[in-house]
Design an enzyme around this catalytic site. Structure first.
Site, PDB file in Angstrom:
ATOM      1  N   SER A 141      16.598  44.095  82.853  1.00 27.56           N
ATOM      2  CA  SER A 141      17.741  43.201  83.056  1.00 27.56           C
ATOM      3  C   SER A 141      17.724  42.558  84.428  1.00 27.56           C
ATOM      4  O   SER A 141      17.043  43.008  85.355  1.00 27.56           O
ATOM      5  CB  SER A 141      19.066  43.945  82.849  1.00 27.56           C
ATOM      6  N   ILE A 142      18.555  41.530  84.556  1.00 28.66           N
ATOM      7  CA  ILE A 142      18.728  40.826  85.830  1.00 28.66           C
ATOM      8  C   ILE A 142      19.316  41.740  86.891  1.00 28.66           C
ATOM      9  O   ILE A 142      19.148  41.505  88.097  1.00 28.66           O
ATOM     10  CB  ILE A 142      19.619  39.583  85.613  1.00 28.66           C
ATOM     11  N   LYS A 143      19.987  42.817  86.472  1.00 24.00           N
ATOM     12  CA  LYS A 143      20.632  43.712  87.421  1.00 24.00           C
ATOM     13  C   LYS A 143      19.646  44.582  88.195  1.00 24.00           C
ATOM     14  O   LYS A 143      20.034  45.240  89.157  1.00 24.00           O
ATOM     15  CB  LYS A 143      21.652  44.592  86.703  1.00 24.00           C
ATOM     16  N   ASP A 144      18.380  44.586  87.798  1.00 21.73           N
ATOM     17  CA  ASP A 144      17.373  45.252  88.627  1.00 21.73           C
ATOM     18  C   ASP A 144      17.343  44.625  90.019  1.00 21.73           C
ATOM     19  O   ASP A 144      17.156  45.316  91.023  1.00 21.73           O
ATOM     20  CB  ASP A 144      15.984  45.116  87.998  1.00 21.73           C
ATOM     21  N   GLY A 199      20.638  45.962  91.891  1.00 22.95           N
ATOM     22  CA  GLY A 199      20.560  47.366  92.272  1.00 22.95           C
ATOM     23  C   GLY A 199      19.651  47.590  93.459  1.00 22.95           C
ATOM     24  O   GLY A 199      20.010  48.288  94.421  1.00 22.95           O
TER      25      GLY A 199
END
Length: 323
Positions: free
Chosen positions: A42-45, A48
């Protein structure tokens, strides 16, 4: 893109852009940035990793620190990836509508998970953000990542996602469509793209029941208890990281439209996309079809459908929950 890396964290970002060929987009060309190809899908890597790196630089975390976050899932996975490899503890407070696959992935990473209700508004003591903030007070040597307020969130998209899109499209882009969970993606990418060309339209894709599109289109909103099955986007308030000033339009997308679109993406384009991607692509298609002249539009496949096989791609679940 390099084909040789020293560790998996170096593989975050620099995702490809893909043209949509077999879904009707009117006079427009629609492209999707394949954020589902990040290491944890995901883009949230990006978020994070960036929040942890900036906290290290600022001296907010050190050896033995515990990172705490409230998340609908993907930011938790992005944090888990970076925290595990850097040696930090991680506690996640998660609303109960999160998919089984995400929970199993986090459990496999050895993350401590606290489940809470998804049917309460921000500010309620059982809201996942409220519980995370309270947990911070009782956990020594802890750091609240706080993706909803942490400026590292929009910053990583201003510094990486936005420039990647601009470069990959060679500056040929008329509109960018994204959703709002924390507001970091659309704010960071939108600010960067507007800095390159202020005529680029920044468009919100919002689940029906969320308040974000109302805030954009009407300048005001009132949350009326609406709910939606799409995960990761849509809000009952305006997150601190959302810059409404750079957004031009909000488009409403029902759960039915969103889940239908992820089916189309899989069947017609071979893209296994997550539920929020259905919202984004449906809104992008609606924007495209409303244009009377050819335009070039970019949106995101922000995570992989592998995270939702038990829900979005489960015919029994769809029949029971999506009307």
């Amino acid at each position: 893109m390099s084909s040789k890396y020293n560790n998996v964290l170096e593989m975050v970002g620099n995702t490809p852009v893909l043209k949509i060929n077999n879904i009707d987009t009117g006079k427009c060309n629609l492209y999707v940035k394949m954020e589902s190809l990040n290491p944890f899908g995901s883009i949230k890597d990006r978020v994070g990793l960036k929040m942890i790196e900036d906290a290290e630089t600022q001296g907010l975390i050190k050896e033995g620190s515990t990172i705490i976050e409230s998340t609908a899932g993907n930011t938790g996975l992005g944090l888990a990836l970076a925290a595990k490899l850097k040696g930090y503890n991680l506690i996640l407070v998660i609303p109960d509508k999160m998919s089984e696959e995400k929970i199993m992935h986090l459990e496999a990473m050895g993350v401590e998970i606290i489940m809470t209700r998804s049917d309460v508004e921000n500010g309620h003591p059982e809201h996942y953000q409220s519980i995370a903030e309270k947990l911070l007070e009782s956990t020594p040597n802890s750091f609240f990542a706080n993706q909803f307020e942490n400026q590292s969130n929009p910053k990583v998209h201003f510094e990486t996602t936005g420039p990647e899109i601009w470069s990959q499209m060679e500056g040929e882009i008329d509109a960018f469509v994204a959703g709002v969970g924390t507001g970091g993606t659309i704010s960071g990418v939108g600010e960067f793209l507007k800095s390159k060309n202020p005529d680029i339209k920044i468009v919100i894709a919002d689940p029906v029941g969320s308040v974000i599109a109302d805030a954009v289109n009407n300048g005001e909103f009132k949350y009326d208890g609406g709910s939606w099955y799409v995960e990761g986007i849509g809000e009952d308030y305006i997150p601190g990281n959302l810059n409404l000033d750079i957004i031009d339009e909000g488009i409403y997308v029902s759960d039915k439209e969103a889940f239908h679109m992820i089916d189309l993406l899989l069947q017609k384009e071979g893209i296994l996309a997550g539920s929020s991607c259905g919202t984004l692509v449906d809104a992008a298609v609606k924007w495209c079809k409303a244009q009377t002249e050819p335009k070039t539009v970019v949106t995101l496949v922000c995570d992989t459908g592998n995270k939702y096989l038990s829900k979005a791609f489960n015919k029994d679940w769809i029949k029971k929950n999506i009307n």
